[in-house]
Every structure is written in structure tokens, then in C-alpha cells.
Design a protein around this motif. Structure first.
Motif, short mmCIF file in Angstrom:
data_model
loop_
_atom_site.label_atom_id
_atom_site.label_comp_id
_atom_site.label_asym_id
_atom_site.label_seq_id
_atom_site.Cartn_x
_atom_site.Cartn_y
_atom_site.Cartn_z
N PHE A 71 0.90 -1.07 -0.10
CA PHE A 71 0.28 0.06 -0.10
C PHE A 71 0.90 1.37 0.01
CE2 PHE A 71 -2.72 -3.52 1.27
CZ PHE A 71 -3.89 -2.98 1.01
N VAL A 72 0.50 2.26 -0.71
CA VAL A 72 1.38 3.41 -0.85
C VAL A 72 0.28 4.52 -0.48
CG1 VAL A 72 2.60 4.94 -2.39
CG2 VAL A 72 2.48 2.36 -2.79
N LYS A 73 0.98 5.35 0.55
CA LYS A 73 0.22 6.72 1.00
C LYS A 73 1.04 7.75 0.54
CE LYS A 73 -0.77 9.43 4.88
NZ LYS A 73 -0.76 9.54 6.33
N VAL A 74 0.23 8.79 -0.28
CA VAL A 74 1.14 9.94 -0.93
C VAL A 74 0.39 11.08 -0.05
CG1 VAL A 74 1.31 11.25 -2.94
CG2 VAL A 74 1.17 8.82 -3.07
N ASP A 75 1.29 11.72 0.61
CA ASP A 75 0.77 12.99 1.59
C ASP A 75 1.39 14.13 0.73
OD1 ASP A 75 0.63 15.09 3.22
OD2 ASP A 75 1.21 14.04 5.00
N ARG A 76 0.25 15.02 0.30
CA ARG A 76 0.33 15.91 -0.48
C ARG A 76 0.90 17.19 0.11
NH1 ARG A 76 -1.77 16.16 -5.95
NH2 ARG A 76 -2.70 13.81 -6.35
N LEU A 77 1.09 17.25 1.64
CA LEU A 77 1.54 18.40 2.13
C LEU A 77 0.49 19.51 2.31
CD1 LEU A 77 5.36 17.69 1.24
CD2 LEU A 77 3.95 16.84 3.36
N ARG A 96 3.22 -5.34 -10.81
CA ARG A 96 2.34 -4.99 -9.85
C ARG A 96 1.75 -3.83 -10.25
NH1 ARG A 96 3.02 -7.26 -4.91
NH2 ARG A 96 4.56 -8.66 -4.78
N LEU A 97 0.22 -3.92 -10.07
CA LEU A 97 -0.78 -2.86 -10.48
C LEU A 97 -1.34 -2.24 -9.36
CD1 LEU A 97 -2.10 -4.28 -14.12
CD2 LEU A 97 -0.04 -2.61 -13.64
N PHE A 98 -1.78 -1.21 -9.61
CA PHE A 98 -2.39 -0.34 -8.19
C PHE A 98 -3.46 0.27 -8.69
CE2 PHE A 98 2.00 -1.01 -7.14
CZ PHE A 98 2.15 -1.41 -5.74
N ALA A 147 -5.17 1.32 8.88
CA ALA A 147 -5.42 0.57 10.15
C ALA A 147 -6.42 -0.95 9.96
CB ALA A 147 -5.85 1.34 11.19
N LYS A 148 -7.58 -0.46 9.05
CA LYS A 148 -8.40 -1.54 8.77
C LYS A 148 -7.64 -2.63 7.69
CE LYS A 148 -12.63 1.15 8.76
NZ LYS A 148 -13.55 2.03 8.14
N GLU A 149 -6.86 -2.14 6.88
CA GLU A 149 -6.03 -3.00 5.81
C GLU A 149 -5.10 -4.05 6.92
OE1 GLU A 149 -6.85 -4.05 3.07
OE2 GLU A 149 -7.81 -2.09 2.37
N LEU A 150 -4.64 -3.33 7.88
CA LEU A 150 -3.53 -4.02 8.77
C LEU A 150 -4.24 -5.07 9.57
CD1 LEU A 150 -1.34 -1.30 9.82
CD2 LEU A 150 -0.43 -3.46 8.80
N ARG A 151 -5.57 -4.77 10.08
CA ARG A 151 -6.16 -5.95 10.69
C ARG A 151 -6.75 -7.01 9.84
NH1 ARG A 151 -8.31 -1.03 12.92
NH2 ARG A 151 -10.30 -1.00 11.79
N PHE A 152 -6.84 -6.66 8.76
CA PHE A 152 -7.31 -7.86 7.59
C PHE A 152 -5.90 -8.81 7.02
CE2 PHE A 152 -7.97 -9.02 3.21
CZ PHE A 152 -9.01 -10.11 3.59
N ASP A 153 -4.84 -7.74 7.05
CA ASP A 153 -3.62 -8.59 6.36
C ASP A 153 -2.50 -7.81 7.17
OD1 ASP A 153 -1.56 -9.63 5.03
OD2 ASP A 153 -2.07 -8.84 3.26
N GLY A 154 -2.16 -8.79 8.27
CA GLY A 154 -0.92 -8.14 9.01
C GLY A 154 0.59 -8.38 8.34
N ASP A 155 0.39 -8.93 7.10
CA ASP A 155 1.83 -8.96 6.17
C ASP A 155 1.99 -8.03 5.26
OD1 ASP A 155 2.69 -11.34 7.76
OD2 ASP A 155 1.68 -12.68 6.28
N TRP A 211 2.86 -4.32 3.25
CA TRP A 211 3.96 -3.28 3.27
C TRP A 211 3.22 -1.89 3.12
CZ3 TRP A 211 9.12 -4.25 2.51
CH2 TRP A 211 9.52 -5.68 2.52
N ILE A 212 4.05 -1.02 3.88
CA ILE A 212 3.45 0.35 3.60
C ILE A 212 4.53 1.51 3.20
CG2 ILE A 212 2.37 2.53 4.65
CD1 ILE A 212 0.96 0.50 6.68
N VAL A 213 4.44 1.94 2.07
CA VAL A 213 5.33 2.92 1.60
C VAL A 213 4.70 4.42 1.73
CG1 VAL A 213 6.59 3.69 -0.60
CG2 VAL A 213 6.57 1.49 0.03
N GLU A 214 5.31 5.29 2.34
CA GLU A 214 4.88 6.71 2.30
C GLU A 214 5.68 7.40 1.50
OE1 GLU A 214 2.98 9.74 5.55
OE2 GLU A 214 3.66 7.75 6.13
#
Length: 113
Positions: free
Chosen positions: A38-44, A67-69, A86-94, A96-99
Motif C-alpha cells: 500500500f502506498v500513501k501519498v501525503d500532498r503536504l 504489480r498494478l495499483f 489500520a483496517k487493512e492491517l487488521r485484515f492482513d498483517g503481512d 507493506w506500507i510505503v509513504e
């Protein structure tokens, strides 16, 4: 064509972003072989985007090894994005998070159409 391991893909993507001057970090390490990314993009500017793995139904034979997103959230509150993560982490603890921190929202992901 076999799919690239998650740890290699994340490492290569972070290097690519760094070369292009886009600030990014690996925020969470998941399963090295096949963890979802999962990739989070903070636009600041008080908004953020969240991208996750494309559903298998959107992946055709020509892109089976890539890998398509898909955009899961766009121009959302960073708090709302964190709640979704947080919801995704509860569903799948394995997973990755890229910020990424980028005012222009650059992420260099391959998006499913």
C-alpha cells in the motif's frame, strides 16, 4: 512471468523515487515474498491519497507479472487514510506500507485501467 518479490519491488521503487527527488520511506515491512503493498501519498496540503493492489479481475494476461495499483482514496484527510490503513492491517498483517511526501502527488506507480 513470475511476479517480483515484495521486498525487491519496494526497494527498487524507493530507489527510483529517490533518484527522481521524491521523498519516500518504507513505513512498514511486510512479508518479503508476497506481502501486499500500500502506498500513501501525503500532498503536504492537508490531503492524502492511498493506493493499493489492483484486484485480480483488473489484471490481464499481458501484465500478469507486474504489480498494478488502484486508487483507494483520493484527496482524503490524512486521518481518514490512516484509518483505512489500520483496517487493512487488521485484515492482513503481512502488508507493506510505503509513504511518499510530494506536493504534486507523484508516486510513479503502474495503475490498473
Amino acid at each position: 512471468m513470475p511476479r517480483l518479490r515484495s521486498d525487491f519491488w519496494v526497494s527498487a521503487h524507493l530507489r527510483r523515487l529517490g533518484v527522481e527527488g521524491i521523498a519516500a520511506v518504507q513505513r512498514r515491512r511486510g512479508s518479503p515474498e508476497a506481502g501486499a503493498i500500500f502506498v500513501k501519498v501525503d500532498r503536504l496540503d492537508g490531503t492524502a491519497d492511498l493506493f493499493g493492489p489492483a484486484p485480480q479481475s483488473l489484471i490481464d494476461e499481458d501484465s500478469a507479472g507486474e504489480r498494478l495499483f488502484v486508487a483507494l482514496m483520493a484527496a482524503a484527510s490524512p486521518v481518514d487514510v490512516e484509518d483505512r490503513i489500520a483496517k487493512e492491517l487488521r485484515f492482513d498483517g503481512d502488508l507493506w506500507i510505503v509513504e511518499i511526501d510530494d506536493r504534486d502527488g507523484r508516486h510513479r506507480l503502474d495503475l490498473a485501467e
